[in-house]
Each structure stands twice: as structure tokens, then as C-alpha cells.
Design a protein around this motif. Sequence first.
Motif, PDB file in Angstrom:
ATOM      1  N   CYS A 410       0.967  -1.239  -0.090  1.00 38.61           N
ATOM      2  CA  CYS A 410      -0.053  -0.036  -0.162  1.00 38.61           C
ATOM      3  C   CYS A 410       0.970   1.335   0.010  1.00 38.61           C
ATOM      4  N   PHE A 411       0.889   1.946  -0.967  1.00 40.78           N
ATOM      5  CA  PHE A 411       1.589   3.376  -1.102  1.00 40.78           C
ATOM      6  C   PHE A 411       0.497   4.637  -1.142  1.00 40.78           C
ATOM      7  N   TRP A 412       0.745   5.397  -0.161  1.00 42.27           N
ATOM      8  CA  TRP A 412      -0.100   6.527   0.109  1.00 42.27           C
ATOM      9  C   TRP A 412       1.212   7.818  -0.369  1.00 42.27           C
ATOM     10  N   GLY A 413       1.416   8.034  -1.464  1.00 38.00           N
ATOM     11  CA  GLY A 413       2.335   9.252  -1.962  1.00 38.00           C
ATOM     12  C   GLY A 413       1.566  10.570  -1.693  1.00 38.00           C
ATOM     13  N   LEU A 414       2.309  11.170  -0.826  1.00 40.37           N
ATOM     14  CA  LEU A 414       1.822  12.715  -0.293  1.00 40.37           C
ATOM     15  C   LEU A 414       2.499  13.759  -1.458  1.00 40.37           C
ATOM     16  N   ASP A 415       1.588  14.901  -1.929  1.00 41.25           N
ATOM     17  CA  ASP A 415       1.931  15.561  -2.907  1.00 41.25           C
ATOM     18  C   ASP A 415       2.265  16.803  -2.521  1.00 41.25           C
ATOM     19  N   LYS A 416       3.357  17.710  -2.556  1.00 44.77           N
ATOM     20  CA  LYS A 416       3.719  18.991  -2.203  1.00 44.77           C
ATOM     21  C   LYS A 416       2.832  19.737  -2.603  1.00 44.77           C
ATOM     22  N   ALA A 417       2.354  19.776  -4.155  1.00 46.14           N
ATOM     23  CA  ALA A 417       1.596  20.690  -4.919  1.00 46.14           C
ATOM     24  C   ALA A 417      -0.005  20.694  -4.042  1.00 46.14           C
ATOM     25  N   LEU A 418      -0.467  19.501  -3.936  1.00 45.75           N
ATOM     26  CA  LEU A 418      -1.491  19.573  -3.176  1.00 45.75           C
ATOM     27  C   LEU A 418      -1.763  20.061  -1.684  1.00 45.75           C
ATOM     28  N   ALA A 419      -0.686  19.721  -1.056  1.00 45.34           N
ATOM     29  CA  ALA A 419      -0.561  20.220   0.357  1.00 45.34           C
ATOM     30  C   ALA A 419      -0.571  21.795   0.434  1.00 45.34           C
TER      31      ALA A 419
END
Length: 583
Positions: A410-419
Amino acid sequence: MNKYRIYSINGPIVTIRGATELQIMEMVYVGVKRLVGEVIGVDSEKTTIQVYEDTAGLYPQEPVEASGSPMSVSLGPGILGSIFDGIEKPLSAMAAQAGAFITKGVSVPPLDEEKQWDVTVTVKPGDVLSGGMSYAECDETRAIRHKLLVPPSQHGKVVFAAPNGAYRLHDRIVTIQDEHGGTFDLTLCQRWPIRIARPMKERLSPVVPLICGQRIIDTMFPLAKGGAAVIPGGFGTGKTVMQHQLAKWCDADIIIYVGCGERGNEMTQALTEFSELTDPRSGRPLLERTVLIANTSNMPVAAREASIYTGITFAEYYRDMGYHVAMMADSTSRWAEALREISGRLEEMPADEGYPAYLPSRLSEFYERAGRCVTLGGAEGSVSVIGAVSPQGSDFSEPVTQNSKRFTRCFWGLDKALAYARHFPAVNWTTSYSEYIDSLSDWFSENIAPDFTACRNRISALLAEEARLMEIVKLIGAQVLPDEQKLIIEVARVIRTGFLQQDALSDFDGYVPPQKHYRMMKSILSVYDQSKRLIERQLPVSAIVKTGCFDRLVKMKYNIPNDELDRFDELDAENEKALSAVG
């Protein structure tokens, strides 16, 4: 015990010259202050030890004392609700003894040895016990019933059973006799080596989801009980906040939170917040079913490496009682950096970006200890592991992220642009994935709706199509797209802002059950299907947007409470009426 003398000191690495009788992975006491250490290298010329406490002020020729046992932790009532460092030293007890600043060599029992527990003994003389079976119980907190288990290596007939009553940690509760006539006393406490996984009877398939109440996780990228997930993300993308949300809302019985190498002020905030959180299950403080392990970036680096193993050993102990445990490791990058620093001091050959060549094997050893199983006592329990990764510059190609992907599903990649756009959780739906979707589809079909997975797949397909169309829009603009594709972009906007985005501070939206996820998806897809038919009859997208259907879909997460799902029928009827009016 044998005593030896320090020959050299290099940060947390201490060596003893000449051959010794120390064994690899044996725990030792270093120096006159008896700092805790572990043997990590043995040959005929020297023995190498890593020390889990600050070695400043340590001198050559100070004594090193063997313990005769591997690095272990104490397991018994009193773990829950406590805050430990990486080697199970209770920080509150240390503060009471030595003040606010941690003092080297402070000897404090990991668990309160004077506190009395109201114990109910569940066996009687003549009963036959084997490893993993329960012989007594006590209320550790108001939320958790602690089951005292026979150590996995012990078995025999009960020859003594104490009456029910109040007992201290090391009081004799039960005595068993093996087939050779040897006896063994069982107390409220046992020791277990942190680097050795506790045994199980049978490993079960990951077919039950860990419900977290977060739509982008439970619906789009679900995690199974007993599964392992990784949350990579750069600075400020919300890794820690996301783990706090999962700890509060997931349907695990026990939460183990390991703050590994994080900043001191961030760890302080985490400890403060956990102590103030209310358990949504019982209305009691969440800390009553939580264990916190704090090992900040200014603490000894070797203890940071041990904290992960301490946490997973606690998790396995409660799993063996039949509980479902969720372990949060924040972050494994700092743990890997500790490995790199110690490896450098040992003058080992570096691999990618200076990390030791055994980084993948250490990560696999850790994540493989997750799982759903039948315990030795016959109960069902699980350990789910969620590890945060802090890649420098949000570079997901760096070794820790890539090797974590190898050993998790399971890979939940966090995105800087979304943040930065204030879209939380900032999970990027184009780079994230879950390999548990197929395994969990039967559960969702039986417990939520037969077409739950089908709806999820359609939502995912619309998001993927929007990503493809946006590449075209960047080149030539949105005006040239046909109305069918403009509709996909509009519906995907609704999915992103009305479904994937979630407000942690909202009473309705902080936690959302899967039943509401399904009704939200059905409402979105219903409007999409009706709009698609209107476009086939040459109605422009602009006319559909003016009906307000898309705005109502975005607001439904706030307007419809979790326990009033019948109101989705009213929403669907209102949208259908509005679309019929323009058609």
C-alpha cells in the motif's frame, strides 16, 4: 557476570580489545554508569558494541558487563498509556527521578513494579498449558482487558494457581511443571528479545480492511488488517497529521505510535495531542489504548534504531492476546539515517546514497512482522504497520522510499502541490496504489454494497482520464475539448473537492463510514450518467453546470450527517429533477 574493559569509543560505537565470551546481539552494560548497549560484532581481535545512550564522558578502561541475554523488553500490564524512549525507559518515571532533562545511566524499571493489579486467575491446578495460552487477566485500562500469556517456549501442567486478588508485577501467579519435572513460575511480566518476531500458529490472508474513516484510503487505496503501508512525503505535506488521524479513527484495538528521530517540538505536540484526544469508541482518553515511543532527533542515534523494534514487539504482544493492533512509525527515514550513521562509524562499505547494503533486508525484517494470524492461543489478531518516509526534496526515487515500496503493498504518496493548495489529505491519486483492493473486494461487496468495488473503479477511471485530459489542456486549452471530455473534467473536479478532500476538523467529515463513501460515489456517478445522456442530446456542459448539481455534490459531505444516509435519496431526487428540467 563477566566484565571487560573499553578499548575505544567512536560516538555510539564502543569496542573491546581481544577475544571475549560475549555473543552477537547480547545486551551489555557499558561504563560505570551502566549505559545500555548491544553487541553487534564479534571476532578474535575485538568485540563491537552499539550504545543506546549518550556516550559523552565515557573513558577507555571503563568496565563492560555482560547480561547473558539479548536486547529485550518487559511485557506486562502498564504498557498502555505510557510514554517510553527507544529502549523502553519510561520517560515520565525518568523525569520524576532525574528532572526534565534525560540523565545518562538512570536505572528506572520499564513498568511500575509496585503497582497492584486486580488479577483474575483463569486456570486451576491440573490444567495443561502450552505457549500462548492465557492463565490470568486484569483490566490494564478501562478500555483494554490484559490477558497474561504463557511464554511461547513454556508448557506443562499447572501445579499452583494463586487465588484472585491484587498482585504486583513480579508476584507468582501460576507455577507449571513440564514433563521432566522442572517447574516454571509465571508472573504478570515476561521478557522478549526485540529483534525476534513472536511466533504464531497460522498466518491468515489479508481479506478484512482496516477501516480508517478517510475516503481516499478506505475507498481508493484501502489497507487490510495485518497489512503494511508506506506514507512518503516531503516536509509539510501532512505525514504526521495523517498518522494522527489514522491512529484516532482506525478500527484497531491498540495503537502503537513510534516517533523515530522526529523534531523535539513536533514530538512534544504529538504527545500533548494524544493525551488530549478522546477515543471515539468509548469517550475515554485515547491514551488508554495507546503506547507512545518517543525518540527525538537529539536523542542517541542508536536508540533510534532500536525504537522501531521495541514498537513492533509491543504490537505483537497485544496481537497474541487477540487484539487488532495498528503501529505508526514516524519516520522510517530517520531510522534508516541512524543505520547509515552507525554503519559509517563501523567503516562498512556504503551502498546507495551512503546507506548500508543491508538496508533492504532490515526494512523487510520490520515490515514482514506485520500480519493477520491465528495466535498460539487460538485467537485471531493482527498487526498493521503504517510507516512514514521523509524523502529529501520529495524525491520518491531515493533508497528508503524505493525499498519500502518493495516490502509493502500500500503506497500513499503525499504531494507537495496538493498540500500547498490546502487539499488534505494530500494523497496523490495518480501515484498512489493499493494491492489489497482485489483481496478486499469480497468484504466490501458483502458488508457495504455488491457494486462498491465497481463504483470505486469508475471513480478511479474518471480521475485517470482527467489526468490525461489535463495534459492536453496545458498544451492547447480547454476550449477545443468536446463536451464529453469537458464533462469528465467537471465531474473529476467534484470527485477531488467533494470526495477525496476531507476536513479533519468537521463533525461530519472528520470520520466517514464506508456506507457514506458508497452513497457519495453513487450520487456522483448518477449525476455523471444523467449528464452524459444530456450531452449526447447536444446539451452543452455549461447548461448542466448552471443547474447547481455539481455544487450540491461538493457540499454533500457537510450537509448530510453520517447517520442520516437516507437524505442521499433526497439529494439524488433533487439533482435528477434539475437535470430533467434542462433536458
